[in-house]
Enzyme design. Structure first.
Site, short mmCIF file in Angstrom:
data_model
loop_
_atom_site.label_atom_id
_atom_site.label_comp_id
_atom_site.label_asym_id
_atom_site.label_seq_id
_atom_site.Cartn_x
_atom_site.Cartn_y
_atom_site.Cartn_z
N HIS A 121 0.94 -1.48 0.08
CA HIS A 121 -0.05 0.07 -0.05
C HIS A 121 0.77 1.38 -0.14
O HIS A 121 1.95 1.07 0.51
CB HIS A 121 -0.78 0.12 1.34
N ASP A 198 2.98 -4.30 8.27
CA ASP A 198 1.70 -3.47 8.26
C ASP A 198 0.43 -4.74 8.11
O ASP A 198 0.43 -5.07 7.28
CB ASP A 198 1.92 -2.74 6.75
N GLN A 201 -4.38 -4.98 6.75
CA GLN A 201 -5.47 -5.92 5.99
C GLN A 201 -5.28 -7.24 6.87
O GLN A 201 -6.25 -8.20 6.30
CB GLN A 201 -5.04 -6.05 4.58
N LYS A 224 -10.55 -1.05 10.08
CA LYS A 224 -10.91 -2.46 9.23
C LYS A 224 -11.12 -3.62 9.99
O LYS A 224 -11.20 -4.60 9.42
CB LYS A 224 -9.71 -2.56 8.41
N CYS A 362 -4.62 2.24 -3.80
CA CYS A 362 -3.54 2.82 -3.26
C CYS A 362 -2.17 1.76 -3.44
O CYS A 362 -1.42 1.78 -2.52
CB CYS A 362 -3.70 3.13 -1.83
C1 LIG Z 1 -5.72 0.31 4.70
C2 LIG Z 1 -4.27 0.13 4.68
C3 LIG Z 1 -3.27 1.07 4.87
C4 LIG Z 1 -3.65 2.31 5.52
O1 LIG Z 1 -4.58 2.50 6.74
P1 LIG Z 1 -4.98 3.80 7.17
O2 LIG Z 1 -5.91 3.40 8.34
O3 LIG Z 1 -5.88 4.44 6.07
O4 LIG Z 1 -3.84 4.52 7.90
C5 LIG Z 1 -2.12 0.77 4.99
N1 LIG Z 1 -1.84 -0.37 4.51
C6 LIG Z 1 -2.69 -1.47 4.29
C7 LIG Z 1 -2.45 -2.93 3.72
C8 LIG Z 1 -3.96 -1.22 4.06
O5 LIG Z 1 -4.71 -2.05 3.81
#
Ligand SMILES: *Cc1c(COP(=O)(O)O)cnc(C)c1O
Length: 404
Positions: A121, A198, A201, A224, A362
């Site tokens: 992302h 990260d 997801q 999420k 993104c």
């Molecule tokens: C949604 C997402 C982000 C960004 O998250 P925010 O809540 O917008 O800060 C970063 N990495 C991944 C893999 C995502 O799915």
């Protein structure tokens, strides 16, 4: 196993109509819907506890502080962090990543190397590019294959004693691929590099155990995983969080301020300058409790059923191409219909009450890899149903007829 029809009653929004049709919400990878218990937590907070935390002697302030710090402990327990002060509450994944990237400004020097993956992302790319510009460190990229998986042999080739940091997502938001993070982490540690995962997801689908993973930093967003927007977490190993400088200056993050010198507060407050999203933090805790009450094992099993069902149905439509075909993937399908722009499909589906995402998600480097402008992305949560998938497939067939 839960009864999905019962569970849907927990989500008031799922009974609304869009364009006169029952809502089919398949944009869960962008944000999940909010169960009544989380909404109630928010209402209860503002109705009964609203006060600033950590400073007041009065009852409301103390109660709000307790609720907020209890939420931190819930998050700590969920992710199996050793200490509650290893959990920093942030405004979300993006904030968490920027906090860590900023912290490495003084720790990297020219010609040090940092490694990202092709599957990221933008929020796990851009902050590191900024860091590299500032420090002169070099950004290396783990390439991906046609299935949308990272090529691990290439990763091993990139690692060396110059590598200081590796940052990779747990699950790709654009393709759904589950990355082999255990392996990524242990190989990075062999050369002495730190790892940030990260997990934005991944956390809606599984429980990462940060100690078992031995990960240095793990980040996620509440919105999420059934929580509100504007709040998220950074897990950092205590030793790393002690080493990194504060990100923002202000109230709450100090021990003592004079005009000559300011000393910083202990963890976690060193990284929580200003009045935080108190209500959001508390609601994040409630969201984690809610998801655990359903059970992540049940969630994962049911979502995989939805994924299989939808994948088979989709592939029965001529001209469908799915991007991200790893054996290890979560309940998300990125695809295109031959000769039709994804946006046009998305617009017609919306007329039918069906919410999907279209575009580059993104993650422009992935789109570039496949040489496409974007995809249609349908992402399923545990409150979605096979009947909804049927409606989605019907809608797609209709859109295809209208557009070709
Ligand atoms: C949604 C997402 C982000 C960004 O998250 P925010 O809540 O917008 O800060 C970063 N990495 C991944 C893999 C995502 O799915």
């Amino acid at each position: 196993m839960f009864k999905v029809e019962d569970l849907r009653h927990d989500f008031p929004i799922l009974s609304r109509k869009v364009n006169g049709k029952p809502l089919v919400y398949f944009d869960n990878a962008a944000t999940s819907q909010t169960p009544q218990v989380v909404i109630d937590t928010i209402v209860d907070y503002y109705s009964n506890y609203n006060a600033n935390i950590h400073r007041g002697v009065h009852t409301l302030s103390q109660e709000a502080t307790d609720l907020y710090e209890n939420a931190r402990v819930k998050i700590q327990e969920h992710f199996n962090a050793e200490f509650a002060h290893e959990i920093i509450l942030t405004s979300g994944t993006t904030h968490s990543i920027n906090l860590v990237a900023n912290g490495f400004k003084d720790l990297l020097k020219k010609s040090d190397e940092v490694i990202v993956s092709a599957l990221e992302h933008h929020s796990n790319i851009v902050p590191w590019q900024m860091l590299c510009e500032q420090t002169g460190a070099v950004l290396k990229v783990i390439p991906m294959n046609q299935e949308g998986e990272l090529i691990m042999s290439e990763y091993e080739n990139l690692l060396s004693n110059k590598t200081k940091l590796v940052f990779v997502n747990h699950i790709s938001n654009a393709l759904g691929t589950i990355n082999p993070i255990e392996d990524i982490i242990s190989k990075a540690h062999e050369v002495g590099a730190a790892v940030l995962i990260d997990g934005a997801q991944a956390c809606p689908h599984l429980i990462p155990d940060v100690q078992a993973l031995d990960v240095d930093f793990y980040v996620a967003s509440a919105h999420k995983m059934c929580g509100p927007t504007g709040v998220g977490m950074l897990y950092g190993k205590e030793s790393w969080l002690k080493k990194l400088p504060p990100y923002q200056g202000g109230g709450e993050m100090i021990a003592e301020v004079t005009f000559e010198k300011t000393s910083y507060a202990d963890l976690p407050h060193k990284f929580e300058a200003g009045t935080p999203n108190i209500c959001g933090g508390i609601a994040f805790g409630a969201a984690i409790e809610y998801m655990n009450s359903i059970g992540f094992h049940n969630i994962a099993q049911y979502e995989l059923e939805l994924l299989d069902y939808a994948t088979n149905q989709l592939l029965s439509i001529e001209g469908v191409k799915i991007y991200g075909t790893s054996q290890h993937k979560t309940s998300l399908i990125s695809f295109n219909l031959e000769g039709i722009h994804p946006y046009d499909i998305g617009a017609i589906l919306d007329k039918l009450g069906i919410a999907v995402r279209t575009g580059h998600h993104c993650a422009q480097p992935i789109m570039e890899f496949y040489n496409i402008p974007g995809t249609i992305r349908a992402s399923f949560a545990f409150y979605n149903t096979k009947e909804e998938i049927d409606m989605f497939i019907e809608g797609l067939k209709k859109a295809k007829m209208m557009l070709s």
